[in-house]
Write an enzyme that holds these catalytic residues in place. Sequence first.
Site, PDB file in Angstrom:
ATOM      1  NE  ARG A  38      33.260  19.826  18.479  1.00 56.26           N
ATOM      2  CZ  ARG A  38      34.171  21.036  19.050  1.00 56.26           C
ATOM      3  NH1 ARG A  38      35.322  21.091  18.606  1.00 56.26           N
ATOM      4  NH2 ARG A  38      33.463  21.857  19.638  1.00 56.26           N
ATOM      5  CB  CYS A  94      32.550  18.967  22.248  1.00 55.41           C
ATOM      6  SG  CYS A  94      31.115  18.602  22.232  1.00 55.41           S
ATOM      7  CG  ASP A 153      32.086  23.766  16.570  1.00 52.21           C
ATOM      8  OD1 ASP A 153      31.402  22.907  16.121  1.00 52.21           O
ATOM      9  OD2 ASP A 153      31.949  24.655  17.058  1.00 52.21           O
TER      10      ASP A 153
END
Length: 164
Positions: free
Chosen positions: A17, A11, A128
């Site tokens: 994440r 990420c 996000d």
Amino acid sequence: MQKKYKLLFVCLGNICRSPAAEGIMRHLTEQAGLSDRFEIDSAGTYGGHAGDLPDPRMRAAAAARGYRLTHRSRRITDDDFERFDRIIVMDDTNYERVHRLAPDRESIQKIYRMTEFCRTSKADHVPDPYYEGREGFEIVLNLLEDACQGLLDELTTTVPKHSL
Ligand code: 4NP
């Protein structure tokens, strides 16, 4: 010793994440009795959080589902393209950055989007959560659980037994 199948989740910051994806995938492979067949890691395209544990909000949300996240953030390196079998990104920006870093065509073919493996969700990226509230972290974990299960199912059915 049998070669491990190597997965790298990527990420932006490697504190929300991708370390959560790493923790969930590790949990699923352990549950399936396959943890010794896999090497699972995560990295970010941005190195500003290098050395940090995952974001406390993600650690708390993951812990509530039984995942303990202990990864230390790191930036993706050139070696990762050689080392890993699949490099799995969370969104289009990650895809573009990782694609640009890839040294050759073989490396580009290792790049996948996490949501390709979702079976129930129709999302086309894992959003996000960094500037979001609690709900954002739950949405991410729901997507990652769906995708990790789909990924494990795909690998256990399509990757030849001798390479898993
Ligand atoms: P991640 O989330 O990419 O899921 O780890 C973020 C973490 C940090 C930042 C952005 C997104 N940041 O801007 O520092």
